[in-house]
Motif scaffolding. Structure first.
Motif, PDB file in Angstrom:
ATOM      1  N   PRO A  65       0.822  -1.214   0.000  1.00  0.00           N
ATOM      2  CA  PRO A  65       0.000   0.000   0.000  1.00  0.00           C
ATOM      3  C   PRO A  65       0.854   1.263   0.000  1.00  0.00           C
ATOM      4  CG  PRO A  65      -0.001  -0.964   2.194  1.00  0.00           C
ATOM      5  CD  PRO A  65       0.822  -1.867   1.323  1.00  0.00           C
ATOM      6  N   ALA A  66       1.440   1.530  -1.117  1.00  0.00           N
ATOM      7  CA  ALA A  66       2.348   2.671  -1.251  1.00  0.00           C
ATOM      8  C   ALA A  66       2.451   3.024  -2.727  1.00  0.00           C
ATOM      9  CB  ALA A  66       3.739   2.304  -0.730  1.00  0.00           C
ATOM     10  N   ALA A  77       0.684   3.858   3.272  1.00  0.00           N
ATOM     11  CA  ALA A  77      -0.698   3.868   3.775  1.00  0.00           C
ATOM     12  C   ALA A  77      -0.897   2.663   4.688  1.00  0.00           C
ATOM     13  CB  ALA A  77      -1.681   3.810   2.604  1.00  0.00           C
ATOM     14  N   ASN A 104       2.471  -0.986  -6.467  1.00  0.00           N
ATOM     15  CA  ASN A 104       1.340  -0.591  -5.640  1.00  0.00           C
ATOM     16  C   ASN A 104       0.302  -1.734  -5.546  1.00  0.00           C
ATOM     17  OD1 ASN A 104      -1.670   0.711  -6.138  1.00  0.00           O
ATOM     18  ND2 ASN A 104      -0.543   1.722  -4.489  1.00  0.00           N
ATOM     19  N   ASP A 105      -0.336  -1.867  -4.388  1.00  0.00           N
ATOM     20  CA  ASP A 105      -1.272  -2.988  -4.185  1.00  0.00           C
ATOM     21  C   ASP A 105      -2.477  -2.953  -5.121  1.00  0.00           C
ATOM     22  OD1 ASP A 105      -2.426  -0.795  -2.921  1.00  0.00           O
ATOM     23  OD2 ASP A 105      -2.756  -1.788  -0.997  1.00  0.00           O
ATOM     24  N   ALA A 106      -3.042  -1.773  -5.339  1.00  0.00           N
ATOM     25  CA  ALA A 106      -4.200  -1.706  -6.240  1.00  0.00           C
ATOM     26  C   ALA A 106      -3.769  -1.975  -7.677  1.00  0.00           C
ATOM     27  CB  ALA A 106      -4.869  -0.343  -6.146  1.00  0.00           C
ATOM     28  N   THR A 130     -10.280  -0.477  -5.496  1.00  0.00           N
ATOM     29  CA  THR A 130     -10.330  -1.439  -4.403  1.00  0.00           C
ATOM     30  C   THR A 130     -10.893  -0.736  -3.177  1.00  0.00           C
ATOM     31  OG1 THR A 130      -8.066  -0.985  -3.657  1.00  0.00           O
ATOM     32  CG2 THR A 130      -8.337  -2.717  -5.276  1.00  0.00           C
ATOM     33  N   ILE A 135      -9.122   3.573  -0.416  1.00  0.00           N
ATOM     34  CA  ILE A 135      -9.542   3.232  -1.787  1.00  0.00           C
ATOM     35  C   ILE A 135      -8.293   3.258  -2.657  1.00  0.00           C
ATOM     36  CG2 ILE A 135     -10.886   3.917  -3.811  1.00  0.00           C
ATOM     37  CD1 ILE A 135     -12.991   5.102  -1.993  1.00  0.00           C
ATOM     38  N   GLY A 136      -8.016   2.127  -3.266  1.00  0.00           N
ATOM     39  CA  GLY A 136      -6.894   2.045  -4.198  1.00  0.00           C
ATOM     40  C   GLY A 136      -7.430   2.143  -5.613  1.00  0.00           C
ATOM     41  N   GLU A 150      -3.557   6.656  -7.584  1.00  0.00           N
ATOM     42  CA  GLU A 150      -3.934   7.232  -6.281  1.00  0.00           C
ATOM     43  C   GLU A 150      -5.241   8.025  -6.316  1.00  0.00           C
ATOM     44  OE1 GLU A 150      -2.186   6.963  -3.168  1.00  0.00           O
ATOM     45  OE2 GLU A 150      -1.299   5.308  -4.285  1.00  0.00           O
ATOM     46  N   HIS A 153      -7.540   9.488  -3.302  1.00  0.00           N
ATOM     47  CA  HIS A 153      -7.294  10.754  -2.594  1.00  0.00           C
ATOM     48  C   HIS A 153      -7.981  11.951  -3.248  1.00  0.00           C
ATOM     49  CE1 HIS A 153      -4.468   8.722   0.032  1.00  0.00           C
ATOM     50  NE2 HIS A 153      -4.019   8.106  -1.050  1.00  0.00           N
ATOM     51  N   GLU A 162     -11.383   8.606  -0.138  1.00  0.00           N
ATOM     52  CA  GLU A 162     -11.339   7.362   0.631  1.00  0.00           C
ATOM     53  C   GLU A 162     -11.779   7.576   2.077  1.00  0.00           C
ATOM     54  OE1 GLU A 162      -7.375   5.727   0.507  1.00  0.00           O
ATOM     55  OE2 GLU A 162      -6.658   7.057   2.088  1.00  0.00           O
TER      56      GLU A 162
HETATM   57  C1  BGC Z   1      -3.084   4.426  -0.754  1.00  0.00           C
HETATM   58  C2  BGC Z   1      -2.862   3.629  -2.011  1.00  0.00           C
HETATM   59  C3  BGC Z   1      -3.348   2.203  -1.833  1.00  0.00           C
HETATM   60  C4  BGC Z   1      -4.763   2.177  -1.289  1.00  0.00           C
HETATM   61  C5  BGC Z   1      -5.238   0.765  -1.012  1.00  0.00           C
HETATM   62  C6  BGC Z   1      -4.509   4.307  -0.293  1.00  0.00           C
HETATM   63  O1  BGC Z   1      -4.668   4.978   0.906  1.00  0.00           O
HETATM   64  O2  BGC Z   1      -2.775   5.784  -0.961  1.00  0.00           O
HETATM   65  O3  BGC Z   1      -1.496   3.625  -2.350  1.00  0.00           O
HETATM   66  O4  BGC Z   1      -3.295   1.556  -3.064  1.00  0.00           O
HETATM   67  O5  BGC Z   1      -4.858   2.937  -0.106  1.00  0.00           O
HETATM   68  O6  BGC Z   1      -4.427   0.119  -0.071  1.00  0.00           O
END
Ligand code: BGC
Length: 271
Positions: A65-66, A77, A104-106, A130, A135-136, A150, A153, A162
């Motif tokens: 999550p970054a 995150a 990144n995870d998403a 996601t 929210i990704g 991102e 945001h 999110e």
């Molecule tokens: C982060 C994203 C991440 C998402 C899901 C957000 O807060 O900024 O990098 O993909 O959460 O984990």
């Protein structure tokens, strides 16, 4: 090919071996609670153990999550802020002794859906969101990922989207499905004004119950529910690793950067 995928989250770290031709998990799915500090050293230790336990070969793919550019975490995150600026690809490569690719995870979840799930064969602009703690987002143009979008945001009425509409907000504020769906709808509307997707794929644990909220959404683009829920991260990460390994086997062209294990002591660097 069979590749290892690892999905790093704020509460759990999950890993498995994936048949990248089908997107199926071919090992058991391992899950370990994220160490309390959620810091690079603690998480790298768990990743080393999981990768070691699974065996396998080739590059290891990891989602986290970054924002990740060139293997480096740029934001953090739900993980420790000391991740920011950490060369995650090198950290995991040193920990596991395997070449590691980090994204990144998403984005990795989106890669899984585009290859073998709800986005398979879809051209045009596809947006995966996601819905979880945050929210990704993962944005694809004719199947090609635009990394680190991102979009979670984006502000909706002065607040990050999110923080208004993630699945965690429904729990934290004890919202009814209808109230939460209204927030999500407003968030999606805001995003749609900016990126005009042809298809929106919704993922995250909450999509196990799509009937509770998807019919209440009024997006312009059609909405599909992700095929892979808990395993999307593992599968997409493994797919990225496979793509990188296939690229290495092909004639040279632009390749994603990932860290390679340091040569063993006493071996000679090749020019
Ligand atoms: C982060 C994203 C991440 C998402 C899901 C957000 O807060 O900024 O990098 O993909 O959460 O984990």
């Amino acid at each position: 090919m069979i590749r290892t995928g690892v999905d790093i989250g704020g509460s759990g770290i999950k890993a498995g071996l994936v048949d990248t031709g089908t997107g199926e998990l071919v090992s058991e799915r391992l899950r370990v609670a994220t160490p309390a500090g959620r810091d690079p050293a603690g998480i790298a230790g768990v990743v080393r153990d999981l990768v070691g336990q699974l065996g396998g070969e080739g590059t290891v793919g990891l989602g986290m999550p970054a924002v990740v550019t060139n293997g480096q975490a740029r934001t953090a995150a739900n993980i420790d802020q000391s991740w920011i600026g950490t060369d995650a690809a090198t950290l995991f490569t040193d920990a596991t002794g395997r070449s590691c690719l980090v994204a990144n995870d998403a984005d990795v979840a989106g890669v899984a859906e585009m290859a073998h799930g709800a986005g398979k064969g879809r051209a045009g602009v596809v947006l995966l969101l996601t819905l979880g703690t945050g929210i990704g987002s993962a944005l694809f143009v004719d199947g090609r990922l635009v990394p680190n979008t991102e979009l979670g945001h984006i502000e909706v009425r002065g607040k990050e989207g999110e923080r208004r509409a993630a699945a965690s907000v429904r729990d934290a504020k004890h919202l009814s499905w209808a109230d939460w769906a209204a927030r999500l709808d407003e968030y999606i509307d805001t995003v749609e004004r900016l990126v005009w997707p042809d298809l929106i794929i919704l993922g995250g644990g909450v999509t196990k119950q799509p009937d509770k909220f998807v019919p209440m959404l009024n997006s312009r683009a059609p909405i599909a529910v992700a095929r892979f829920r808990n395993n999307a991260g593992i599968i997409g990460a493994a797919l990225l690793a496979a793509t990188a390994d296939a690229d290495d086997a092909a004639p040279p062209k632009a390749r994603p950067r990932r860290a390679a294990p340091a040569p063993k002591r006493g071996s000679h660097a090749k020019g």
